[in-house]
Design a protein around this motif. Structure first.
Motif, PDB file in Angstrom:
ATOM      1  N   ILE A 197       0.977  -1.216   0.105  1.00 11.53           N
ATOM      2  CA  ILE A 197      -0.039  -0.155  -0.158  1.00 11.53           C
ATOM      3  C   ILE A 197       0.941   1.225  -0.038  1.00 11.53           C
ATOM      4  CG2 ILE A 197      -1.604   1.326   1.532  1.00 11.53           C
ATOM      5  CD1 ILE A 197      -2.735  -1.275   2.449  1.00 11.53           C
ATOM      6  N   ALA A 198       0.467   2.319  -0.897  1.00 10.34           N
ATOM      7  CA  ALA A 198       1.261   3.302  -0.980  1.00 10.34           C
ATOM      8  C   ALA A 198       1.229   4.225   0.379  1.00 10.34           C
ATOM      9  CB  ALA A 198       0.557   4.368  -2.106  1.00 10.34           C
ATOM     10  N   GLY A 199       2.408   4.731   0.663  1.00  8.38           N
ATOM     11  CA  GLY A 199       2.543   5.659   1.985  1.00  8.38           C
ATOM     12  C   GLY A 199       2.624   4.873   3.261  1.00  8.38           C
ATOM     13  N   SER A 200       2.372   3.472   3.325  1.00  7.52           N
ATOM     14  CA  SER A 200       2.488   2.618   4.247  1.00  7.52           C
ATOM     15  C   SER A 200       4.101   2.411   5.029  1.00  7.52           C
ATOM     16  CB  SER A 200       1.922   1.245   4.090  1.00  7.52           C
ATOM     17  OG  SER A 200       2.993   0.512   3.062  1.00  7.52           O
ATOM     18  N   GLN A 201       4.079   1.763   6.153  1.00  5.77           N
ATOM     19  CA  GLN A 201       5.520   1.298   6.671  1.00  5.77           C
ATOM     20  C   GLN A 201       6.348   0.535   5.586  1.00  5.77           C
ATOM     21  OE1 GLN A 201       6.820   2.370   9.698  1.00  5.77           O
ATOM     22  NE2 GLN A 201       8.764   1.806   8.781  1.00  5.77           N
ATOM     23  N   ALA A 202       5.693  -0.460   5.313  1.00  3.05           N
ATOM     24  CA  ALA A 202       6.298  -1.362   4.075  1.00  3.05           C
ATOM     25  C   ALA A 202       7.126  -0.862   3.108  1.00  3.05           C
ATOM     26  CB  ALA A 202       5.301  -2.524   3.805  1.00  3.05           C
ATOM     27  N   GLU A 203       6.073   0.228   2.422  1.00  2.81           N
ATOM     28  CA  GLU A 203       6.727   1.004   1.373  1.00  2.81           C
ATOM     29  C   GLU A 203       7.784   1.744   1.747  1.00  2.81           C
ATOM     30  OE1 GLU A 203       4.835   3.458  -2.329  1.00  2.81           O
ATOM     31  OE2 GLU A 203       4.545   4.438  -0.379  1.00  2.81           O
ATOM     32  N   ALA A 204       7.809   2.576   2.889  1.00  3.28           N
ATOM     33  CA  ALA A 204       8.788   3.516   3.313  1.00  3.28           C
ATOM     34  C   ALA A 204      10.076   2.507   3.613  1.00  3.28           C
ATOM     35  CB  ALA A 204       8.408   4.142   4.571  1.00  3.28           C
ATOM     36  N   ASP A 205       9.937   1.152   4.109  1.00  9.41           N
ATOM     37  CA  ASP A 205      11.136   0.496   4.346  1.00  9.41           C
ATOM     38  C   ASP A 205      11.798  -0.079   3.259  1.00  9.41           C
ATOM     39  OD1 ASP A 205      10.993   1.017   7.000  1.00  9.41           O
ATOM     40  OD2 ASP A 205       9.839  -1.053   7.558  1.00  9.41           O
ATOM     41  N   CYS A 257      11.757  -2.879   1.740  1.00  6.74           N
ATOM     42  CA  CYS A 257      12.369  -3.759   2.056  1.00  6.74           C
ATOM     43  C   CYS A 257      11.183  -5.265   1.397  1.00  6.74           C
ATOM     44  CB  CYS A 257      12.515  -4.289   3.297  1.00  6.74           C
ATOM     45  SG  CYS A 257      13.983  -3.340   3.720  1.00  6.74           S
ATOM     46  N   VAL A 258       9.991  -4.724   1.086  1.00  3.54           N
ATOM     47  CA  VAL A 258       9.006  -5.867   0.650  1.00  3.54           C
ATOM     48  C   VAL A 258       8.654  -5.398  -0.880  1.00  3.54           C
ATOM     49  CG1 VAL A 258       6.514  -6.839   1.113  1.00  3.54           C
ATOM     50  CG2 VAL A 258       8.351  -6.110   2.961  1.00  3.54           C
ATOM     51  N   TYR A 259       8.314  -6.414  -1.664  1.00  4.49           N
ATOM     52  CA  TYR A 259       8.025  -6.306  -2.896  1.00  4.49           C
ATOM     53  C   TYR A 259       6.824  -7.387  -3.368  1.00  4.49           C
ATOM     54  CZ  TYR A 259      12.190  -3.573  -2.883  1.00  4.49           C
ATOM     55  OH  TYR A 259      12.941  -2.765  -2.430  1.00  4.49           O
ATOM     56  N   VAL A 260       5.805  -6.728  -4.359  1.00  5.49           N
ATOM     57  CA  VAL A 260       4.762  -7.815  -4.747  1.00  5.49           C
ATOM     58  C   VAL A 260       5.441  -8.699  -5.373  1.00  5.49           C
ATOM     59  CG1 VAL A 260       2.790  -7.728  -6.317  1.00  5.49           C
ATOM     60  CG2 VAL A 260       3.424  -5.608  -4.967  1.00  5.49           C
ATOM     61  N   GLY A 261       5.013 -10.013  -5.054  1.00  6.82           N
ATOM     62  CA  GLY A 261       5.560 -11.276  -5.691  1.00  6.82           C
ATOM     63  C   GLY A 261       6.198 -12.004  -4.657  1.00  6.82           C
ATOM     64  N   ASP A 262       6.803 -11.140  -3.613  1.00  7.91           N
ATOM     65  CA  ASP A 262       7.584 -11.983  -2.653  1.00  7.91           C
ATOM     66  C   ASP A 262       6.703 -13.128  -1.738  1.00  7.91           C
ATOM     67  OD1 ASP A 262       9.898 -10.900  -3.579  1.00  7.91           O
ATOM     68  OD2 ASP A 262      10.052  -9.131  -1.896  1.00  7.91           O
ATOM     69  N   PHE A 320      -2.459  -8.610 -11.344  1.00 12.98           N
ATOM     70  CA  PHE A 320      -1.251  -8.810 -10.586  1.00 12.98           C
ATOM     71  C   PHE A 320       0.052  -8.603 -11.452  1.00 12.98           C
ATOM     72  CE2 PHE A 320       2.068 -11.899  -9.395  1.00 12.98           C
ATOM     73  CZ  PHE A 320       2.334 -11.443  -7.951  1.00 12.98           C
ATOM     74  N   GLN A 321       0.934  -7.840 -10.799  1.00 12.45           N
ATOM     75  CA  GLN A 321       2.393  -7.633 -11.378  1.00 12.45           C
ATOM     76  C   GLN A 321       3.545  -7.237 -10.561  1.00 12.45           C
ATOM     77  OE1 GLN A 321       1.984  -4.048 -13.682  1.00 12.45           O
ATOM     78  NE2 GLN A 321       4.084  -4.340 -14.859  1.00 12.45           N
ATOM     79  N   LEU A 322       4.616  -8.225 -11.093  1.00 15.28           N
ATOM     80  CA  LEU A 322       5.705  -8.203 -10.207  1.00 15.28           C
ATOM     81  C   LEU A 322       6.277  -6.831  -9.953  1.00 15.28           C
ATOM     82  CD1 LEU A 322       7.582 -11.492 -11.585  1.00 15.28           C
ATOM     83  CD2 LEU A 322       6.379 -11.215  -9.553  1.00 15.28           C
ATOM     84  N   GLN A 323       6.592  -6.567  -8.572  1.00 13.84           N
ATOM     85  CA  GLN A 323       7.222  -5.113  -8.400  1.00 13.84           C
ATOM     86  C   GLN A 323       8.653  -5.418  -8.077  1.00 13.84           C
ATOM     87  OE1 GLN A 323       6.320  -3.756  -4.488  1.00 13.84           O
ATOM     88  NE2 GLN A 323       7.500  -1.954  -4.662  1.00 13.84           N
ATOM     89  N   CYS A 324       9.495  -4.556  -9.040  1.00 11.29           N
ATOM     90  CA  CYS A 324      11.015  -4.787  -9.217  1.00 11.29           C
ATOM     91  C   CYS A 324      11.634  -3.910  -7.971  1.00 11.29           C
ATOM     92  CB  CYS A 324      11.666  -4.090 -10.379  1.00 11.29           C
ATOM     93  SG  CYS A 324      11.095  -5.013 -11.789  1.00 11.29           S
ATOM     94  N   ASP A 325      12.822  -4.256  -7.380  1.00  9.69           N
ATOM     95  CA  ASP A 325      13.549  -3.856  -6.516  1.00  9.69           C
ATOM     96  C   ASP A 325      14.634  -2.895  -7.181  1.00  9.69           C
ATOM     97  OD1 ASP A 325      15.315  -3.085  -4.695  1.00  9.69           O
ATOM     98  OD2 ASP A 325      15.988  -4.811  -4.039  1.00  9.69           O
ATOM     99  N   ASN A 326      14.354  -1.486  -7.365  1.00  4.50           N
ATOM    100  CA  ASN A 326      15.095  -0.799  -8.209  1.00  4.50           C
ATOM    101  C   ASN A 326      16.406  -0.362  -7.517  1.00  4.50           C
ATOM    102  OD1 ASN A 326      13.234  -0.253 -10.040  1.00  4.50           O
ATOM    103  ND2 ASN A 326      12.122   1.002  -8.893  1.00  4.50           N
ATOM    104  N   LYS A 327      16.319  -0.594  -6.297  1.00  2.46           N
ATOM    105  CA  LYS A 327      17.795  -0.155  -5.638  1.00  2.46           C
ATOM    106  C   LYS A 327      18.927  -1.256  -5.696  1.00  2.46           C
ATOM    107  CE  LYS A 327      16.584  -1.546  -0.880  1.00  2.46           C
ATOM    108  NZ  LYS A 327      16.312  -1.149   0.479  1.00  2.46           N
TER     109      LYS A 327
END
Length: 428
Positions: A203-211, A213-218, A280-287
């Motif tokens: 979810i946008a603006g959530s703790q998970a997004e801020a950290d 460290c979690v990506y859609v598909g994990d 559903f779409q996989l989320q990439c770890d851009n970093k």
């Protein structure tokens, strides 16, 4: 003419390739999967299947009987390893347990001992066909044991926690830990597919997004040591409810493998997810693949370039009054300074080895008890961190000391860490 066994030649070649690499041998070693595959083929070759009965024999079935049929003192280590495998909640099949046991035996250097005991246990060696089994034919068994003894001299450091896909494959996924401070809502939407807990949305603006460290598909493989392999619907939420108000540590299985492609054994699960969730779409770890720039920027964040001077345990009290004492003790060690990059986030501080992605320290603000600098050397600053924040009655504290290039920079870091304390409220 003496008989030849191609599997022994393949095993020897694999061991030579491993020896050519540097120790220790980890899960990233390109020859490890081949080694384990050859060992498994050898252990399976010539197993006699029962004429009657529904259960097909595998090498795990004699492994689990070995301590009972050969109860000698030399099998204590073997028995302990067996108990650890049986206790692992991430394994659902005989194949998975056998593979976990092989990896554990490589780590503990006991594979040769296991095979020696098998060959001296008549009720188990009879499982193998004397005409086709490497273990039952003397001219093959001896060189096989010799190769296992060579393996016992090698240093394996395999991650035994990363075992949830051993039921399906020797090829293991990238498994990482995501630690987060207590919060009301993490912001992850979960989906139960094939008895695994997938992240279907962040979810946008959530703790998970801020950290980040979690990506859609994990896959969430476990929470605070509680396995979610073979999880029932709603089980993750039940675990989170029980841990409400406590720091959380998630074992995450990444959909992306080391080479950047989708981890192969996860593909069928992801395809099923796509059928169930059309968008559903996989989320990439851009970093993960970005290279650190020389000016200290990484993922559009300014990292402080500091020198880490060392750390020292200062006892059972971590208040600001002991910072001077802790700094003095660290300086007395006279250790060579280590160039590091220092990141102060909303809920944590991260210290990275310079010119590397290696994390030296990662502390959430609830673990930090005090922060400050020396009055007579204001470019030095330090903070105290609890060794075991989960048991505050018995914890002790470490003092970590850094040196900045400028007094203003050191002050800025101290103020940012102090401000961070206000963002880590504990919720019950």
């Amino acid at each position: 003419m003496s008989r030849k066994e191609p599997l022994l030649g393949a095993l020897k070649a694999c061991i030579l390739s491993l020896q050519a690499d540097k120790d220790p041998i980890t899960d990233r070693n390109i020859h490890l999967t081949s080694l384990c595959d050859i060992l498994e083929i050898i252990l399976r070759k010539g197993i006699r299947q029962p004429v009657l009965g529904l259960r097909r024999r595998d090498y795990w079935h004699w492994l689990e009987q070995l301590p009972q049929l050969d109860p000698c003192s030399g099998l204590i280590q073997v028995s302990i390893a067996l108990e650890k495998t049986i206790a692992c909640k991430k394994l659902l099949t005989a194949q998975g347990r056998g593979r976990h046991y092989i990896r554990l035996a490589l780590n503990q250097k006991i594979l040769a001992v296991i095979i020696q005991h098998l060959r001296h246990t008549p009720r188990l060696i009879e499982w193998y066909d004397p005409e086709s089994s490497i273990l039952a034919i003397e001219c093959f068994a001896e060189p096989f044991l010799s190769l296992l003894l060579v393996l016992s001299q090698m240093n394996f450091t395999l991650d035994l926690q990363n075992s949830s896909f051993l039921d399906e494959s020797w090829l293991l996924p990238v498994c990482e830990t995501y630690d987060t401070v207590p919060c009301r809502e993490l912001g992850m939407v979960l989906r139960y597919t094939d008895r695994r807990v997938f992240v279907s949305e962040v979810i946008a603006g959530s703790q998970a997004e801020a950290d980040e460290c979690v990506y859609v598909g994990d896959i969430i493989d476990g929470i605070n040591g509680i396995s979610l392999r073979n999880a029932q619907r709603g089980e993750a939420q039940t675990v989170l409810q029980k841990l409400r108000g406590k720091p959380l540590s998630f074992e995450m299985i990444r959909w992306k493998w080391h080479d950047g492609t989708v981890y192969g054994p996860m593909l069928p699960h992801l395809q099923l997810m796509q059928k169930e969730i059309p968008n559903f779409q996989l989320q990439c770890d851009n970093k993960s693949n970005k290279v650190m720039e020389e000016d200290g920027l990484r993922e559009d964040r300014l990292l402080y370039s500091l020198r880490f001077l060392g750390k020292m345990n200062i006892g059972m009290y971590g208040g600001k009054e002991v910072l001077d004492v802790g700094i003095e003790k660290v300086l007395e060690q006279n250790l060579p300074p280590q160039e590091v990059l220092f990141d102060v986030k909303e809920t944590e501080v991260i210290c990275l080895k310079n010119n590397s992605t290696q994390v030296l320290f990662h502390h959430h603000f609830p673990e930090i008890s005090s922060v400050g600098h020396r009055l007579n050397r204001r470019t030095l600053f330090a903070y105290c961190v609890a060794n075991s924040p989960e048991t505050p009655q018995t914890t002790s504290f470490d003092c970590l000391v850094y040196e900045s290039n400028f007094v203003e920079e050191a002050n800025e870091i101290i103020l940012r860490i102090a401000a961070g304390f206000r963002h880590t409220e504990w919720f019950v």
